[in-house]
Design a protein around this motif. Structure first.
Motif, PDB file in Angstrom:
ATOM      1  N   GLN A  39       0.843  -1.190   0.000  1.00  0.00           N
ATOM      2  CA  GLN A  39       0.000   0.000   0.000  1.00  0.00           C
ATOM      3  C   GLN A  39       0.879   1.242   0.000  1.00  0.00           C
ATOM      4  O   GLN A  39       1.886   1.302   0.705  1.00  0.00           O
ATOM      5  CB  GLN A  39      -0.905   0.002   1.212  1.00  0.00           C
ATOM      6  N   SER A  40       0.497   2.208  -0.804  1.00  0.00           N
ATOM      7  CA  SER A  40       1.258   3.458  -0.894  1.00  0.00           C
ATOM      8  C   SER A  40       1.084   4.270   0.375  1.00  0.00           C
ATOM      9  O   SER A  40      -0.038   4.497   0.827  1.00  0.00           O
ATOM     10  CB  SER A  40       0.783   4.277  -2.092  1.00  0.00           C
TER      11      SER A  40
ATOM     12  N   GLY B 127      -5.161   4.218  -0.658  1.00  0.00           N
ATOM     13  CA  GLY B 127      -5.988   3.535  -1.635  1.00  0.00           C
ATOM     14  C   GLY B 127      -5.271   3.149  -2.904  1.00  0.00           C
ATOM     15  O   GLY B 127      -5.888   2.614  -3.822  1.00  0.00           O
ATOM     16  N   THR B 128      -3.974   3.405  -2.986  1.00  0.00           N
ATOM     17  CA  THR B 128      -3.194   3.004  -4.151  1.00  0.00           C
ATOM     18  C   THR B 128      -2.070   2.080  -3.704  1.00  0.00           C
ATOM     19  O   THR B 128      -1.777   1.966  -2.516  1.00  0.00           O
ATOM     20  CB  THR B 128      -2.595   4.221  -4.895  1.00  0.00           C
TER      21      THR B 128
ATOM     22  N   ALA C  26       1.745  -7.815   4.008  1.00  0.00           N
ATOM     23  CA  ALA C  26       0.776  -8.481   4.878  1.00  0.00           C
ATOM     24  C   ALA C  26      -0.502  -7.668   5.059  1.00  0.00           C
ATOM     25  O   ALA C  26      -1.608  -8.214   4.983  1.00  0.00           O
ATOM     26  CB  ALA C  26       1.410  -8.779   6.231  1.00  0.00           C
ATOM     27  N   SER C  27      -0.387  -6.366   5.279  1.00  0.00           N
ATOM     28  CA  SER C  27      -1.574  -5.540   5.507  1.00  0.00           C
ATOM     29  C   SER C  27      -2.411  -5.350   4.246  1.00  0.00           C
ATOM     30  O   SER C  27      -3.556  -4.926   4.310  1.00  0.00           O
ATOM     31  CB  SER C  27      -1.174  -4.177   6.074  1.00  0.00           C
ATOM     32  N   THR C  28      -1.857  -5.698   3.102  1.00  0.00           N
ATOM     33  CA  THR C  28      -2.545  -5.546   1.824  1.00  0.00           C
ATOM     34  C   THR C  28      -3.108  -6.871   1.328  1.00  0.00           C
ATOM     35  O   THR C  28      -4.009  -6.903   0.501  1.00  0.00           O
ATOM     36  CB  THR C  28      -1.559  -4.977   0.779  1.00  0.00           C
ATOM     37  N   ALA C  29      -2.614  -7.982   1.857  1.00  0.00           N
ATOM     38  CA  ALA C  29      -2.980  -9.309   1.355  1.00  0.00           C
ATOM     39  C   ALA C  29      -4.486  -9.562   1.417  1.00  0.00           C
ATOM     40  O   ALA C  29      -5.067 -10.107   0.467  1.00  0.00           O
ATOM     41  CB  ALA C  29      -2.218 -10.390   2.116  1.00  0.00           C
ATOM     42  N   ASP C  30      -5.147  -9.188   2.506  1.00  0.00           N
ATOM     43  CA  ASP C  30      -6.588  -9.419   2.621  1.00  0.00           C
ATOM     44  C   ASP C  30      -7.367  -8.611   1.595  1.00  0.00           C
ATOM     45  O   ASP C  30      -8.331  -9.094   1.020  1.00  0.00           O
ATOM     46  CB  ASP C  30      -7.082  -9.079   4.031  1.00  0.00           C
TER      47      ASP C  30
END
Length: 96
Positions: A31-32, A37-38, A65-69
């Motif tokens: 995540q940026s 949101g990007t 990890a925080s973006t995987a879901d």
């Protein structure tokens, strides 16, 4: 889990080879921090400890990890543009 289209797999393989990444390297999606949101994509020599690893042979994609879901139901696709390869996310096709 995030899936890759054949175009994305071939593009990641080509980028990794061009960058002369080791076998442990691949494309990392995170995540940026600058723009919510990007996502940022980068070539890395190895995943971070908590990254989800998607290994399709020569193409490896590491998802923060925080973006995987958030990306679990998405498919990564790629196309060649005038500026070079471009990646996009789309919902995975339903099974059956």
């Amino acid at each position: 889990m995030l899936t890759l289209t054949d175009n994305a797999r071939l593009t990641v393989e080509g980028l990794a080879a061009q960058a002369e990444l080791p076998e442990t390297g691949g494309l990392r999606i995170a995540q940026s921090e600058a723009q919510g949101g990007t996502y940022e994509l980068s070539l890395v020599t190895a995943p971070q400890d908590d990254d989800q690893v998607i290994d399709t042979g020569a193409a490896k994609v590491f998802v923060e990890a925080s973006t995987a879901d958030v990306l679990a139901t998405q498919s990564l696709d790629a196309e060649l543009t005038e500026q070079g390869p471009g990646f996009m996310l789309a919902p995975q096709a339903p099974l059956g």
